[in-house]
Every structure is written in structure tokens, then in C-alpha cells.
Design an enzyme around this catalytic site. Structure first.
Site, mmCIF file in Angstrom:
data_model
loop_
_atom_site.group_PDB
_atom_site.id
_atom_site.type_symbol
_atom_site.label_atom_id
_atom_site.label_comp_id
_atom_site.label_asym_id
_atom_site.label_seq_id
_atom_site.Cartn_x
_atom_site.Cartn_y
_atom_site.Cartn_z
ATOM 1 N N LYS A 50 0.796 -1.328 -0.181
ATOM 2 C CA LYS A 50 -0.042 0.068 -0.089
ATOM 3 C C LYS A 50 0.773 1.381 -0.095
ATOM 4 O O LYS A 50 0.542 2.322 -0.305
ATOM 5 C CB LYS A 50 -0.903 0.081 1.343
ATOM 6 C CG LYS A 50 -1.856 -0.899 1.249
ATOM 7 C CD LYS A 50 -2.858 -0.823 2.536
ATOM 8 C CE LYS A 50 -2.592 -1.998 3.596
ATOM 9 N NZ LYS A 50 -3.397 -1.900 4.642
ATOM 10 N N GLY A 51 2.066 1.159 0.500
ATOM 11 C CA GLY A 51 3.029 2.356 0.669
ATOM 12 C C GLY A 51 3.044 3.271 -0.353
ATOM 13 O O GLY A 51 3.231 4.268 -0.161
ATOM 14 N N GLU A 107 7.954 2.265 -6.281
ATOM 15 C CA GLU A 107 7.795 1.831 -4.804
ATOM 16 C C GLU A 107 7.961 2.940 -3.922
ATOM 17 O O GLU A 107 8.655 3.719 -4.290
ATOM 18 C CB GLU A 107 8.897 0.460 -4.724
ATOM 19 C CG GLU A 107 9.120 -0.036 -3.343
ATOM 20 C CD GLU A 107 7.959 -0.795 -2.714
ATOM 21 O OE1 GLU A 107 7.070 0.048 -2.448
ATOM 22 O OE2 GLU A 107 8.148 -2.016 -2.550
ATOM 23 N N ASP A 108 7.653 2.694 -2.493
ATOM 24 C CA ASP A 108 7.820 3.759 -1.704
ATOM 25 C C ASP A 108 9.380 3.874 -1.082
ATOM 26 O O ASP A 108 9.990 4.632 -1.096
ATOM 27 C CB ASP A 108 6.890 3.828 -0.336
ATOM 28 C CG ASP A 108 6.667 2.178 0.095
ATOM 29 O OD1 ASP A 108 7.496 1.468 -0.356
ATOM 30 O OD2 ASP A 108 6.163 1.918 1.041
ATOM 31 N N ASP A 111 14.390 -0.991 1.394
ATOM 32 C CA ASP A 111 15.006 -1.173 2.605
ATOM 33 C C ASP A 111 16.070 -2.215 2.470
ATOM 34 O O ASP A 111 17.016 -2.168 2.128
ATOM 35 C CB ASP A 111 13.924 -1.204 3.722
ATOM 36 C CG ASP A 111 14.591 -1.340 4.903
ATOM 37 O OD1 ASP A 111 15.883 -0.946 5.200
ATOM 38 O OD2 ASP A 111 14.019 -2.041 5.916
ATOM 39 N N LYS A 139 17.371 3.035 1.452
ATOM 40 C CA LYS A 139 18.112 3.107 2.640
ATOM 41 C C LYS A 139 19.514 2.125 2.122
ATOM 42 O O LYS A 139 19.367 0.835 2.311
ATOM 43 C CB LYS A 139 17.487 2.441 3.628
ATOM 44 C CG LYS A 139 16.469 3.349 4.245
ATOM 45 C CD LYS A 139 15.874 2.359 5.488
ATOM 46 C CE LYS A 139 14.701 2.959 6.087
ATOM 47 N NZ LYS A 139 14.029 2.006 6.975
ATOM 48 N N PHE A 160 13.832 4.442 10.858
ATOM 49 C CA PHE A 160 12.476 4.017 10.377
ATOM 50 C C PHE A 160 11.685 5.445 9.884
ATOM 51 O O PHE A 160 11.750 6.235 11.055
ATOM 52 C CB PHE A 160 11.759 3.478 11.445
ATOM 53 C CG PHE A 160 10.459 2.688 10.852
ATOM 54 C CD1 PHE A 160 10.646 1.527 10.214
ATOM 55 C CD2 PHE A 160 9.230 3.349 11.275
ATOM 56 C CE1 PHE A 160 9.316 0.968 9.611
ATOM 57 C CE2 PHE A 160 8.116 2.662 10.620
ATOM 58 C CZ PHE A 160 8.101 1.633 10.127
ATOM 59 N N VAL A 161 11.164 5.542 8.864
ATOM 60 C CA VAL A 161 10.594 6.653 8.452
ATOM 61 C C VAL A 161 9.017 6.525 8.227
ATOM 62 O O VAL A 161 8.526 5.313 7.901
ATOM 63 C CB VAL A 161 11.086 7.301 6.840
ATOM 64 C CG1 VAL A 161 12.674 7.779 7.191
ATOM 65 C CG2 VAL A 161 11.093 6.161 5.998
ATOM 66 N N ASP A 167 3.832 3.703 6.337
ATOM 67 C CA ASP A 167 3.257 3.549 7.396
ATOM 68 C C ASP A 167 3.942 3.056 8.945
ATOM 69 O O ASP A 167 5.161 2.366 8.838
ATOM 70 C CB ASP A 167 2.050 2.440 7.540
ATOM 71 C CG ASP A 167 2.452 1.165 7.583
ATOM 72 O OD1 ASP A 167 3.147 0.918 6.775
ATOM 73 O OD2 ASP A 167 2.119 0.329 8.250
ATOM 74 N N ARG A 173 -0.060 7.000 7.329
ATOM 75 C CA ARG A 173 0.120 6.922 5.790
ATOM 76 C C ARG A 173 -0.403 8.506 5.291
ATOM 77 O O ARG A 173 0.364 8.832 4.133
ATOM 78 C CB ARG A 173 -0.493 5.990 5.198
ATOM 79 C CG ARG A 173 -0.405 4.456 5.404
ATOM 80 C CD ARG A 173 -0.870 3.463 4.695
ATOM 81 N NE ARG A 173 -0.796 2.217 4.917
ATOM 82 C CZ ARG A 173 0.305 1.409 4.658
ATOM 83 N NH1 ARG A 173 1.168 1.723 3.832
ATOM 84 N NH2 ARG A 173 0.214 0.186 5.174
HETATM 85 P P1 IMP Z 1 12.326 -4.341 2.211
HETATM 86 O O1 IMP Z 1 11.774 -5.550 1.634
HETATM 87 O O2 IMP Z 1 12.958 -4.579 3.369
HETATM 88 O O3 IMP Z 1 13.230 -3.572 0.991
HETATM 89 O O4 IMP Z 1 11.157 -3.478 2.634
HETATM 90 C C1 IMP Z 1 10.286 -3.257 1.687
HETATM 91 C C2 IMP Z 1 8.855 -2.374 2.331
HETATM 92 O O5 IMP Z 1 9.088 -2.387 3.777
HETATM 93 C C3 IMP Z 1 8.597 -1.263 1.956
HETATM 94 O O6 IMP Z 1 7.785 -1.353 0.757
HETATM 95 C C4 IMP Z 1 7.766 -0.627 2.899
HETATM 96 O O7 IMP Z 1 6.320 -1.009 2.818
HETATM 97 C C5 IMP Z 1 8.410 -1.213 4.412
HETATM 98 N N1 IMP Z 1 9.464 -0.423 4.759
HETATM 99 C C6 IMP Z 1 10.837 -0.578 4.918
HETATM 100 N N2 IMP Z 1 11.398 0.575 5.614
HETATM 101 C C7 IMP Z 1 10.255 1.114 6.065
HETATM 102 C C8 IMP Z 1 10.390 2.510 6.764
HETATM 103 O O8 IMP Z 1 11.330 3.002 7.256
HETATM 104 N N3 IMP Z 1 8.868 3.017 7.265
HETATM 105 C C9 IMP Z 1 8.150 2.193 6.357
HETATM 106 N N4 IMP Z 1 7.900 1.165 5.986
HETATM 107 C C10 IMP Z 1 9.122 0.583 5.805
HETATM 108 MG MG MG Z 2 6.243 -1.018 0.051
#
Ligand code: IMP
Ligand code: MG
Length: 183
Positions: A50-51, A107-108, A111, A139, A160-161, A167, A173
Site C-alpha cells: 500500500k505504501g 515503490e515507496d 530497505d 536506505k 524508520f520513516v 506507515d 500514511r
Molecule cells: P524491504 O523488503 O526490506 O526492502 O522493505 C520493503 C517494504 O518495507 C517497503 O515497501 C515498506 O513497505 C516497508 N518499509 C521498509 N522500511 C520502512 C520504513 O522506514 N518505514 C515504513 N515502511 C518501511
Molecule cells: Mg512497500
């Protein structure tokens, strides 16, 4: 304080990492770059729910193209915890085929990159003409995979943002800027 121990109750507890004005300016640049790069080609945007919904709405309006279409994919890699589980769940599949389309994933945040790695591998099997990534935030200190990101809005530290679609346990959000918890 580690991210698992965060407790956020009100938006007043957030500091501004990226302001509305900074978001607007950068998204205008990304939109122009995308329109230029895809000139004459279709742009089939796939937004990861949803982000990315707030970023998506601003980004597509910044892309001057009459060949742009949008579809949604629901993915979830986080529970209510702020820590990545590495387990990706498809919560909603695409509504349109992507074979032969020029796909741009929106994508938002990237990470660990685990969510995006899973998504790229999944979408490649559907034979798009091209496949690129546009992420609002990255990140790099936390990224463990080698996904190639063509468009990155902002590179941010490993914090963490929240806000602008992102969210904390489904809340915040709707905050119009990118916030961090003040420590
Ligand atoms: P990844 O698989 O670790 O790259 O994380 C991807 C998903 O985790 C993102 O699409 C977000 O929905 C969530 N996410 C990662 N870091 C943050 C953050 O700092 N704040 C909020 N959501 C996050
Ligand atoms: Mg996401």
C-alpha cells in the site's frame, strides 16, 4: 533505540526528514526524467501497495506522457513490527497482463531489497519488454540484495520513516511529509 522498540503515538512526535516542498521539487524532476526516457514508448506503471499510493499519485501527474497506464500489486513484507521479516506475501495480483509492456515499478522505499528482489523475479517470468524501478526512498546501508534502481528520489539513512504513504502499524500514511521519530 532500535526500530523494534519504536512507539509513535502522535505526529507531533515526528521530525521532518523530507518536507512537502522537497518532495514536490524532486518528484517534478523524476517525472521529467521518466517522460524523457520513455519518449514515444508506453509506460506501464505498477504501483506496489500500500505504501506507494501517495507517491504514485504525485509521480504520474508529473509525467507528461499520453501512453501511461497504471496497475496495482499488493505485497506485504512487514507485519505490525517495523523489522523486515524477509517473507513476502502477495496480497493482490495485477489486473492486466504485462507481456511486451514497458513496465515501471513504483515503490515507496527499498530497505533490505528483499521485497523488490522477489517482485522483479516474479514479474520477469511474465515477459515484459522492459522492467525498471522507481523508488521514492532508498536506505543503502540496509540493502542486502543487488536490485538495480533506475530512479531514486532520495537516499536516506537507516532510520524508520513514516508518512507520505509509509506507515507505522498502518497509521500515519496520511502525514504529508517524510517524518522520523525524534530521539
Ligand atoms: P524491504 O523488503 O526490506 O526492502 O522493505 C520493503 C517494504 O518495507 C517497503 O515497501 C515498506 O513497505 C516497508 N518499509 C521498509 N522500511 C520502512 C520504513 O522506514 N518505514 C515504513 N515502511 C518501511
Ligand atoms: Mg512497500
Amino acid at each position: 533505540m532500535s526500530s523494534e522498540d519504536l512507539i509513535i503515538d502522535k505526529r507531533e512526535e515526528l521530525g521532518t526528514l523530507i518536507s512537502e516542498e522537497q518532495l514536490r521539487a524532486r518528484i517534478a524532476e523524476l517525472g521529467e526524467q521518466i517522460a524523457r526516457d520513455y519518449s514515444g514508448r508506453d509506460i506501464h506503471v505498477i504501483a506496489v501497495l500500500k505504501g506507494s499510493f501517495v507517491f504514485l499519485a504525485d509521480l504520474v501527474r508529473a509525467v507528461n506522457s499520453d501512453l501511461l497506464s497504471v496497475d496495482f500489486l499488493g505485497l506485504s513484507s512487514y507485519g505490525v513490527s517495523t523489522k523486515s521479516s524477509g517473507v513476502v506475501r502477495v496480497t493482490q495480483d495485477l489486473s492486466l497482463p504485462i507481456e511486451g509492456r514497458h513496465v515501471l515499478i513504483v515503490e515507496d522505499i527499498i530497505d533490505t531489497g528483499l521485497t523488490m528482489k522477489y517482485l522483479i523475479e516474479n514479474l520477469r517470468t511474465r515477459r515484459p519488454a522492459s522492467l525498471e524501478i522507481c523508488t521514492l526512498l532508498h536506505k543503502p546501508d540496509n540493502t542486502v540484495t543487488d536490485v538495480e534502481m533506475k530512479y531514486i528520489g532520495f537516499t536516506i539513512p537507516n532510520e524508520f520513516v513514516i508518512g507520505y504513504g509509509l506507515d507505522y502499524a498502518e497509521r500515519f500514511r496520511n502525514v504529508p511529509f517524510i517524518g522520523v521519530v525524534r530521539t
